[in-house]
Design an enzyme around this catalytic site. Structure first.
Site, PDB file in Angstrom:
ATOM      1  N   ALA A  24      -6.349  -5.540  -3.272  1.00 32.40           N
ATOM      2  CA  ALA A  24      -6.322  -5.159  -1.862  1.00 32.40           C
ATOM      3  C   ALA A  24      -5.488  -3.903  -1.690  1.00 32.40           C
ATOM      4  CB  ALA A  24      -5.746  -6.287  -1.012  1.00 32.40           C
ATOM      5  N   CYS A  25      -5.588  -3.317  -0.497  1.00 33.89           N
ATOM      6  CA  CYS A  25      -4.795  -2.138  -0.181  1.00 33.89           C
ATOM      7  C   CYS A  25      -3.303  -2.472  -0.227  1.00 33.89           C
ATOM      8  CB  CYS A  25      -5.139  -1.632   1.216  1.00 33.89           C
ATOM      9  SG  CYS A  25      -6.847  -1.088   1.417  1.00 33.89           S
ATOM     10  N   GLY A  26      -2.495  -1.425  -0.391  1.00 38.14           N
ATOM     11  CA  GLY A  26      -1.048  -1.593  -0.325  1.00 38.14           C
ATOM     12  C   GLY A  26      -0.561  -1.208   1.055  1.00 38.14           C
TER      13      GLY A  26
END
Length: 242
Positions: A24-26
Site C-alpha cells: 500500500a501507499c506510505g
C-alpha cells in the site's frame, strides 16, 4: 476479556500482525497538538516522507517513482510577501484561497486553461487576485521521462466575494470553481488539456506534489525549504501503485 496469554503476546509483539500486511501507499502525519505553526513541522513531515521511501515503487529508472507529496496549512506569510512583490495585497487569512495548478507547457493550451479558471472565478462571484509561479529546482537530478512530462506549476489566488461571509462558504465556492473550470477545459478538447490538473484549491490547505521520489519533494519545491513556510500540520504521501 483479554486472557493472560493474549496480554503476554501483545507485550512481546505489540499490535503488529504480519497477517495484516499488504502492499500500500506510505502515509505519514505530524502536527503540533496546540496548533502552533512552525517551519519545523514542515521539515519533520518531509523527514517522514523520506523515511517512507520503501513504500514507493521504483522501476528500472531509479529516478522515477509513482509520485509523492505533502499537504500543509497555507503559509500565509510566505504567500503574502511573495504576492506583495507583485503589487498584490492579499486579504486576511481565511478570506482568500490558493489553487495549486499544473498547466500545459504549450503556450496556447496553457493560456486557455488559465482563462477558463479565471472565468470560473468570476462566474462564482469571487475575486481574481492574481497568479504566482511556483518556484522549483529545475537543476536537480530528474528522470528524463519525468522531465519530459514536467508541467508548468502556478498558483491562483482567489479572494472571497461579497456573497461569502464565512470560510466554509468560501471553501464550497473554491470547490465549485475547480470542478467547473476542469469541466469546461475538458470540453475545449485542447491537444494538451490532459496536462491540466489541480492538486488542491482551498483557503485552508495547499498540496505540493509531483511525479517525484520521496526524498525529491523537499528539494524540488523551493517553498518547502523557505523559513516562512510554516504549518501546524503536515500530511505526506508516497504513492504505491496498487
Amino acid at each position: 476479556m483479554t486472557t493472560a496469554a493474549e496480554i503476554q503476546h501483545l507485550q512481546d509483539h505489540g499490535l503488529y500482525s504480519s497477517a495484516q500486511e499488504h502492499d500500500a501507499c506510505g502515509v505519514g502525519f505530524v502536527a503540533h497538538i496546540k496548533g502552533v505553526k512552525s517551519h519545523d513541522i514542515v521539515k519533520n513531515a518531509l523527514k517522514i516522507l523520506e523515511n517512507l521511501d520503501h513504500r514507493g515503487a521504483v522501476g528500472a529508472d531509479k529516478l522515477m517513482g509513482d509520485g509523492a507529496g505533502i499537504l500543509l496549512q497555507l503559509p500565509d506569510a510566505l504567500y503574502r510577501e511573495e504576492m506583495a512583490a507583485q503589487g498584490i495585497t492579499l486579504p486576511p487569512p481565511g478570506e482568500y484561497g490558493v489553487g495549486m495548478v499544473f498547466l500545459p507547457k504549450e503556450h496556447a493550451s496553457r493560456l486557455a486553461c488559465e482563462q477558463e479558471l479565471e472565468r470560473a472565478v468570476r462566474a462564482e462571484g469571487q475575486v481574481m487576485l492574481g497568479w504566482r509561479d511556483v518556484p522549483v529546482n529545475r537543476d536537480m537530478p530528474m528522470s528524463p521521462n519525468v522531465r519530459k512530462k514536467e508541467p508548468i506549476l502556478k498558483q491562483i489566488f482567489i479572494g472571497r466575494g461579497s456573497d461569502v461571509i464565512v470560510q466554509d462558504a468560501l471553501e464550497r465556492k473554491l470547490y465549485v470553481i475547480r470542478k467547473c473550470a476542469s469541466k469546461h477545459i475538458m470540453a475545449l478538447k485542447l491537444k494538451h488539456s490532459k496536462e491540466y490538473y489541480v492538486p488542491s484549491m482551498s483557503s485552508r490547505t495547499v498540496i505540493y506534489k509531483g511525479l517525484l521520489l520521496a526524498d525529491q519533494v523537499g528539494t524540488y519545491f523551493s517553498d518547502l525549504t523557505d523559513p516562512r513556510c510554516v504549518s501546524a500540520l503536515g500530511l505526506v504521501h508516497q504513492r504505491f501503485s496498487t
